[in-house]
Design a protein around this motif. Structure first.
Motif, PDB file in Angstrom:
ATOM      1  N   UNK A 126     -33.844  26.479  -4.934  1.00  0.00           N
ATOM      2  CA  UNK A 126     -33.977  28.049  -4.817  1.00  0.00           C
ATOM      3  C   UNK A 126     -32.890  28.669  -3.793  1.00  0.00           C
ATOM      4  N   UNK A 127     -32.652  27.941  -2.807  1.00  0.00           N
ATOM      5  CA  UNK A 127     -31.857  28.376  -1.585  1.00  0.00           C
ATOM      6  C   UNK A 127     -30.366  28.471  -2.120  1.00  0.00           C
ATOM      7  N   UNK A 128     -29.768  27.162  -3.037  1.00  0.00           N
ATOM      8  CA  UNK A 128     -28.460  27.346  -3.733  1.00  0.00           C
ATOM      9  C   UNK A 128     -28.447  28.440  -4.540  1.00  0.00           C
ATOM     10  N   UNK A 129     -29.610  28.795  -5.515  1.00  0.00           N
ATOM     11  CA  UNK A 129     -29.370  29.853  -6.374  1.00  0.00           C
ATOM     12  C   UNK A 129     -29.050  31.203  -5.628  1.00  0.00           C
ATOM     13  N   UNK A 130     -29.836  30.982  -4.599  1.00  0.00           N
ATOM     14  CA  UNK A 130     -29.933  32.383  -3.843  1.00  0.00           C
ATOM     15  C   UNK A 130     -28.638  32.667  -3.276  1.00  0.00           C
ATOM     16  N   UNK A 131     -27.984  31.730  -2.612  1.00  0.00           N
ATOM     17  CA  UNK A 131     -26.469  31.815  -1.839  1.00  0.00           C
ATOM     18  C   UNK A 131     -25.252  32.301  -3.166  1.00  0.00           C
ATOM     19  N   UNK A 181     -22.974  16.890   3.091  1.00  0.00           N
ATOM     20  CA  UNK A 181     -22.594  15.627   2.781  1.00  0.00           C
ATOM     21  C   UNK A 181     -23.165  15.055   1.303  1.00  0.00           C
ATOM     22  N   UNK A 182     -23.947  16.268   0.853  1.00  0.00           N
ATOM     23  CA  UNK A 182     -24.530  15.918  -0.551  1.00  0.00           C
ATOM     24  C   UNK A 182     -23.742  16.528  -1.844  1.00  0.00           C
ATOM     25  N   UNK A 183     -23.000  15.469  -2.260  1.00  0.00           N
ATOM     26  CA  UNK A 183     -22.193  16.041  -3.449  1.00  0.00           C
ATOM     27  C   UNK A 183     -23.045  16.577  -4.584  1.00  0.00           C
ATOM     28  N   UNK A 184     -24.290  16.297  -4.808  1.00  0.00           N
ATOM     29  CA  UNK A 184     -25.047  16.939  -5.984  1.00  0.00           C
ATOM     30  C   UNK A 184     -25.286  18.343  -5.520  1.00  0.00           C
ATOM     31  N   UNK A 185     -25.543  18.668  -4.391  1.00  0.00           N
ATOM     32  CA  UNK A 185     -25.775  20.100  -3.685  1.00  0.00           C
ATOM     33  C   UNK A 185     -24.247  20.850  -4.111  1.00  0.00           C
ATOM     34  N   UNK A 186     -23.329  20.271  -3.587  1.00  0.00           N
ATOM     35  CA  UNK A 186     -21.812  21.024  -3.954  1.00  0.00           C
ATOM     36  C   UNK A 186     -21.697  21.190  -5.346  1.00  0.00           C
ATOM     37  N   UNK A 200     -22.793  24.788  -7.037  1.00  0.00           N
ATOM     38  CA  UNK A 200     -22.417  26.142  -6.907  1.00  0.00           C
ATOM     39  C   UNK A 200     -21.150  26.215  -6.737  1.00  0.00           C
ATOM     40  N   UNK A 201     -20.273  25.266  -6.401  1.00  0.00           N
ATOM     41  CA  UNK A 201     -18.944  25.450  -5.981  1.00  0.00           C
ATOM     42  C   UNK A 201     -17.896  25.311  -7.086  1.00  0.00           C
ATOM     43  N   UNK A 202     -16.880  25.951  -6.872  1.00  0.00           N
ATOM     44  CA  UNK A 202     -15.667  26.013  -7.641  1.00  0.00           C
ATOM     45  C   UNK A 202     -14.423  25.057  -7.430  1.00  0.00           C
ATOM     46  N   UNK A 203     -14.540  25.014  -6.151  1.00  0.00           N
ATOM     47  CA  UNK A 203     -13.414  24.083  -5.576  1.00  0.00           C
ATOM     48  C   UNK A 203     -14.099  23.190  -4.495  1.00  0.00           C
ATOM     49  N   UNK A 204     -13.809  21.902  -4.342  1.00  0.00           N
ATOM     50  CA  UNK A 204     -14.017  20.973  -3.255  1.00  0.00           C
ATOM     51  C   UNK A 204     -13.037  20.589  -2.366  1.00  0.00           C
ATOM     52  N   UNK A 205     -13.260  20.634  -0.918  1.00  0.00           N
ATOM     53  CA  UNK A 205     -12.506  19.893  -0.285  1.00  0.00           C
ATOM     54  C   UNK A 205     -13.327  18.633   0.548  1.00  0.00           C
ATOM     55  N   UNK A 216     -16.437  27.215  -2.283  1.00  0.00           N
ATOM     56  CA  UNK A 216     -15.826  26.320  -1.799  1.00  0.00           C
ATOM     57  C   UNK A 216     -16.526  25.215  -0.921  1.00  0.00           C
ATOM     58  N   UNK A 217     -16.589  23.794  -1.501  1.00  0.00           N
ATOM     59  CA  UNK A 217     -17.416  22.910  -0.999  1.00  0.00           C
ATOM     60  C   UNK A 217     -16.703  22.087   0.056  1.00  0.00           C
ATOM     61  N   UNK A 218     -17.180  21.880   1.178  1.00  0.00           N
ATOM     62  CA  UNK A 218     -16.579  20.926   2.123  1.00  0.00           C
ATOM     63  C   UNK A 218     -17.553  19.669   2.325  1.00  0.00           C
ATOM     64  N   UNK A 219     -17.042  18.674   1.952  1.00  0.00           N
ATOM     65  CA  UNK A 219     -17.937  17.201   1.791  1.00  0.00           C
ATOM     66  C   UNK A 219     -17.263  16.242   2.776  1.00  0.00           C
ATOM     67  N   UNK A 220     -18.087  15.398   3.221  1.00  0.00           N
ATOM     68  CA  UNK A 220     -17.907  14.112   4.029  1.00  0.00           C
ATOM     69  C   UNK A 220     -18.960  13.674   4.728  1.00  0.00           C
TER      70      UNK A 220
END
Length: 343
Positions: free
Chosen positions: A207-212, A228-233, A236-241, A51-55
């Protein structure tokens, strides 16, 4: 406050949640008075879910993560209300020693600045092995073998040599991999990754995102990825808050959020993303700034910055309300002017 039934998270076919947060509020004492960086936050995380947490900076994301980990500074902070449930235990009510036993084994965290999180006067091997010394009965040889195995698993070359290195001798990407090793060493069920790719170049970020993502899949570990980066989220994330001024303002499956953001703040965030082909056009930005946690504003906390706000938004405080199955928005306009009420 508990989330409406229709926005309880996509929990692996309705299975019991791994973590359930209900109405969590956090306050700090400061010279200027009481500040509230987290306000009545409720959500669930399912087993194996990412789950991503953005803002924006100042939205309360990191304070929320520290509250979940039991790492709030005891001298000037407190949990004002709510609960953090794992296996029926309220983590927010545990004594420090009991929480310390859970930390690392059941819930763990990757901090956003590995250079300041790693101890500069101890070798990498010493710091990784300390996790096993504190939580297991492993002998010295077994601890070393396990540490080397974990370093190799996360893609660190020459692992035995790295064990003898100090943090300042490693690149940012390598230090971040060491932090990941320390966080997953005891195979926690929930991993909180707070801005894990900050200050890393784009290639290392990927690389770090693929690893996680790979570690979460292999170990069945749930992940809260804070950024805070929507591209990063999106990777890898299935759901976002989406969090703003201490509150969750939108919750949705990732694909739906990116296709059709419902809260004005979420839409404003997407408008600020640079796009290929913009040419000489100016970058968009959200006017104003996130309110100070000590500011008690009437109505919607985003209203002073919202292009769609009216007088009602400045007077009435919205609840996080269900829009459809798995979706919720904290907006009196139920997704804002000009947007359909359903997906």
């Amino acid at each position: 406050m508990t989330l409406p039934t229709s926005v309880d998270n996509l929990n692996n076919g309705g299975a019991a949640p791994l973590l359930q947060v209900n109405g969590l509020s956090v306050s700090f004492r400061s010279e200027g008075g009481l500040v509230r960086p987290v306000r009545d936050v409720s959500f669930e995380i399912g087993k194996g879910e990412t789950v991503g947490l953005v803002g924006e900076s100042g939205s309360g994301k990191s304070v929320l993560s520290f509250a979940l980990m039991g790492l709030l500074p005891p001298h000037n902070s407190r949990i004002d209300g709510g609960e953090v449930l794992m296996d029926g235990r309220d983590l927010s009510r545990l004594r420090r020693r009991a929480m310390s036993k859970l930390r690392g084994r059941d819930i763990s965290m990757i901090f956003q600045e590995p250079m300041t999180s790693l101890n500069p006067v101890y070798t990498i091997g010493n710091q990784i092995e300390e996790v096993f010394r504190n939580h297991t009965s492993m002998g010295k040889k077994e601890r070393r073998e396990r540490a080397i195995d974990l370093l190799e698993r996360v893609g660190v070359p020459r692992a035995p040599e790295i064990m003898a290195s100090y943090p300042h001798q490693l690149s940012g990407g390598m230090r971040q991999r060491v932090m990941i090793v320390m966080a997953i060493a005891l195979k926690p069920r929930l991993l909180i990754a707070d801005e894990p790719t900050t200050a890393l170049d784009v290639t290392v970020q990927a690389q770090i995102l693929r690893l996680i993502g790979r570690l979460a899949e292999e170990d069945g570990m749930a992940v809260i990825l804070i950024s805070h980066n929507l591209g990063v989220i999106a990777r890898v994330c299935q759901r976002v808050m989406v969090m703003y001024a201490g509150q969750l303002v939108e919750v949705a499956p990732a694909a739906e959020l990116y296709r059709h953001p419902r809260h004005p703040y979420t839409r404003h965030l997407f408008e600020c993303i640079p796009r290929i082909g913009m040419g000489g056009h100016r970058l968009n930005y959200i006017e104003g700034s996130v309110p100070h946690p000590g500011d008690e504003l009437p109505g919607c906390r985003f209203a002073p910055r919202c292009r769609e706000a009216d007088e009602g938004c400045l007077e009435r405080e919205p609840e996080l309300a269900a829009l459809s199955e798995g979706r919720a928005s904290r907006c009196l306009k139920e997704g804002g002017a000009g947007f359909a009420s359903g997906d």
